[in-house]
Motif scaffolding. Structure first.
Motif, mmCIF file in Angstrom:
data_model
loop_
_atom_site.group_PDB
_atom_site.id
_atom_site.type_symbol
_atom_site.label_atom_id
_atom_site.label_comp_id
_atom_site.label_asym_id
_atom_site.label_seq_id
_atom_site.Cartn_x
_atom_site.Cartn_y
_atom_site.Cartn_z
ATOM 1 N N PRO A 177 -36.708 29.333 9.911
ATOM 2 C CA PRO A 177 -35.842 29.879 8.816
ATOM 3 C C PRO A 177 -34.756 28.699 8.733
ATOM 4 O O PRO A 177 -34.810 27.848 9.134
ATOM 5 C CB PRO A 177 -35.131 31.016 9.471
ATOM 6 C CG PRO A 177 -35.839 31.464 10.662
ATOM 7 C CD PRO A 177 -36.864 29.919 11.155
ATOM 8 N N LEU A 178 -34.285 28.889 7.283
ATOM 9 C CA LEU A 178 -33.097 28.011 6.931
ATOM 10 C C LEU A 178 -32.012 28.313 7.920
ATOM 11 O O LEU A 178 -31.273 27.313 8.378
ATOM 12 C CB LEU A 178 -32.628 28.338 5.396
ATOM 13 C CG LEU A 178 -31.795 27.727 4.861
ATOM 14 C CD1 LEU A 178 -31.940 26.147 4.826
ATOM 15 C CD2 LEU A 178 -31.216 27.959 3.552
ATOM 16 N N VAL A 179 -31.483 29.582 7.934
ATOM 17 C CA VAL A 179 -30.321 30.048 8.615
ATOM 18 C C VAL A 179 -30.948 30.984 10.011
ATOM 19 O O VAL A 179 -31.670 31.846 9.557
ATOM 20 C CB VAL A 179 -29.285 30.585 8.009
ATOM 21 C CG1 VAL A 179 -28.077 31.185 8.713
ATOM 22 C CG2 VAL A 179 -28.732 29.770 6.863
ATOM 23 N N ALA A 180 -30.439 30.535 11.061
ATOM 24 C CA ALA A 180 -31.027 31.414 12.240
ATOM 25 C C ALA A 180 -30.481 32.909 11.966
ATOM 26 O O ALA A 180 -29.378 33.066 11.591
ATOM 27 C CB ALA A 180 -30.471 30.719 13.395
ATOM 28 N N GLY A 181 -31.456 33.923 12.346
ATOM 29 C CA GLY A 181 -31.183 35.156 12.291
ATOM 30 C C GLY A 181 -31.218 35.938 10.723
ATOM 31 O O GLY A 181 -30.807 36.937 10.471
ATOM 32 N N GLU A 182 -31.839 35.035 9.656
ATOM 33 C CA GLU A 182 -31.718 35.364 8.490
ATOM 34 C C GLU A 182 -33.223 35.420 7.706
ATOM 35 O O GLU A 182 -33.813 34.451 8.161
ATOM 36 C CB GLU A 182 -30.939 34.678 7.619
ATOM 37 C CG GLU A 182 -29.476 34.821 7.538
ATOM 38 C CD GLU A 182 -28.529 34.130 6.437
ATOM 39 O OE1 GLU A 182 -27.448 33.974 6.769
ATOM 40 O OE2 GLU A 182 -29.301 33.415 5.488
ATOM 41 N N ARG A 183 -33.530 36.195 6.966
ATOM 42 C CA ARG A 183 -34.760 36.019 6.207
ATOM 43 C C ARG A 183 -34.564 34.792 5.021
ATOM 44 O O ARG A 183 -33.269 34.763 4.437
ATOM 45 C CB ARG A 183 -35.208 37.186 5.482
ATOM 46 C CG ARG A 183 -36.095 36.850 4.459
ATOM 47 C CD ARG A 183 -36.298 38.336 3.506
ATOM 48 N NE ARG A 183 -37.392 37.967 2.300
ATOM 49 C CZ ARG A 183 -37.158 37.814 1.107
ATOM 50 N NH1 ARG A 183 -35.791 37.569 0.889
ATOM 51 N NH2 ARG A 183 -38.082 37.676 0.143
ATOM 52 N N THR A 184 -35.384 33.780 5.020
ATOM 53 C CA THR A 184 -35.144 32.779 3.957
ATOM 54 C C THR A 184 -35.698 33.429 2.823
ATOM 55 O O THR A 184 -37.025 33.534 2.809
ATOM 56 C CB THR A 184 -36.044 31.515 4.469
ATOM 57 O OG1 THR A 184 -35.363 31.146 5.944
ATOM 58 C CG2 THR A 184 -35.728 30.357 3.712
ATOM 59 N N SER A 185 -35.187 33.346 1.487
ATOM 60 C CA SER A 185 -35.756 33.750 0.570
ATOM 61 C C SER A 185 -36.832 32.920 -0.109
ATOM 62 O O SER A 185 -36.956 31.571 0.235
ATOM 63 C CB SER A 185 -34.556 33.825 -0.551
ATOM 64 O OG SER A 185 -34.451 32.487 -1.262
ATOM 65 N N PRO A 186 -37.666 33.467 -1.096
ATOM 66 C CA PRO A 186 -38.864 32.517 -1.479
ATOM 67 C C PRO A 186 -38.245 31.145 -2.119
ATOM 68 O O PRO A 186 -38.741 30.328 -2.033
ATOM 69 C CB PRO A 186 -39.302 33.561 -2.357
ATOM 70 C CG PRO A 186 -39.142 34.958 -1.910
ATOM 71 C CD PRO A 186 -37.955 34.757 -1.484
ATOM 72 N N ILE A 187 -37.038 31.442 -3.038
ATOM 73 C CA ILE A 187 -36.453 30.147 -3.673
ATOM 74 C C ILE A 187 -36.064 29.162 -2.492
ATOM 75 O O ILE A 187 -36.160 27.863 -2.813
ATOM 76 C CB ILE A 187 -35.270 30.412 -4.772
ATOM 77 C CG1 ILE A 187 -36.249 31.104 -5.884
ATOM 78 C CG2 ILE A 187 -34.650 29.329 -5.146
ATOM 79 C CD1 ILE A 187 -36.218 30.647 -6.952
ATOM 80 N N GLN A 188 -35.306 29.512 -1.605
ATOM 81 C CA GLN A 188 -34.910 28.891 -0.581
ATOM 82 C C GLN A 188 -35.917 28.020 -0.040
ATOM 83 O O GLN A 188 -35.661 26.593 0.426
ATOM 84 C CB GLN A 188 -33.882 29.668 0.700
ATOM 85 C CG GLN A 188 -32.747 30.187 -0.183
ATOM 86 C CD GLN A 188 -31.961 31.558 0.737
ATOM 87 O OE1 GLN A 188 -32.312 31.163 2.077
ATOM 88 N NE2 GLN A 188 -31.391 32.429 0.475
#
Length: 268
Positions: A177-188
């Motif tokens: 993931p981009l940020v730990a504990g978060e869903r990474t959005s499609p654009i991200q």
């Protein structure tokens, strides 16, 4: 070096440390200097800031331009975003990223309201290559197989390669993931990899030339919808020390958008 000998990947590119503050991990590492970050993850953090400035799932990024103000050091990162032109159907957002209290990256983004299927009858068709079978992961000549950012992405080339010069057709997906504990959005997810366009399509040898992209611009016709993301990119070299890397972005469904990077080119 085999997969069993490389350092385990961190849980994400960034670890949250407060409201819009993060610590970078080795997954952000530049191929040229381990003290610096590759441009993709910081750019994706700004895409995240843009998407969170006002919660509205119908408003999606139509165009994102990232400007790198210099090398981005490893360490503490902070972001902020502001709507500078509000609107019900289209809005302009500005975002900034500080690295160790220095303004390091800025962004502007147009967010546009999506109306499902309103233009489906006239949407263009676009043929993409198929995702290849798993490949041995090879990076730029002379770069360690333990390169953090390189290993945080899975690369599958249809044509070209990180050890080859010229245009490239490559399928990619971030492994973390981009940020730990978060869903990474499609654009991200797409922004994480799009800053690699000039690298995967390099027209000149890395050991003899440098080509610096101070900016990255992405235009989206829609949000990506599949795990695998495709970049079909090329580099054009001008006669006066400048160039352009550009190409098409797609997913397993079809066309997603376009990427452009201006390049400063100089012999080492």
């Amino acid at each position: 070096m085999t997969d069993n000998e490389v350092t385990p990947l961190p849980e994400a590119f960034y670890l949250p440390r407060g409201e819009n503050e993060f610590d970078s991990t080795r997954a952000t590492t530049s191929p040229w200097d381990e003290r610096m970050q590759h441009g993709g993850p910081p750019a994706a953090l700004l895409a995240r800031a843009v998407e969170r400035v006002r919660e509205d799932e119908a408003m999606s990024i139509g165009r994102l331009t990232i400007d790198m103000l210099g090398p981005i050091p490893q360490g503490r990162i902070r972001t902020e975003a502001t709507i500078v032109r509000p609107g019900k159907r289209i809005e302009l957002v500005e975002a900034k990223l500080w690295a160790e209290d220095r303004l390091a990256v800025t962004a502007t983004a147009w967010r546009m309201r999506s109306t499902p299927d309103s233009s489906a009858e006239v949407a263009s068709t676009f043929d993409t290559s198929a995702v290849p079978e798993p490949q041995e992961q090879k990076y730029f000549p002379g770069i360690s197989p333990d390169w953090g950012y390189g290993r945080a992405i899975e690369w599958r080339f249809v044509s070209g390669g990180l050890q080859e010069l010229g245009a490239a057709d490559v399928w990619v997906r971030p492994r973390i993931p981009l940020v730990a504990g978060e869903r990474t959005s499609p654009i991200q997810r797409f922004v994480i990899v799009a800053d690699s366009a000039n690298g995967v399509s390099a027209a000149l040898p890395f050991g003899e030339w440098t080509f610096i992209p101070p900016s990255l611009s992405l235009t989206f016709a829609r949000e990506p919808r599949s795990e695998w993301l495709n970049m079909n990119v090329r580099t054009h070299v001008g006669p006066d020390g400048r160039g352009v890397a550009d190409g098409d972005l797609a997913d397993e469904i079809g066309y997603v958008g376009a990427v452009t990077q201006p390049l400063l080119i100089a012999r080492l």
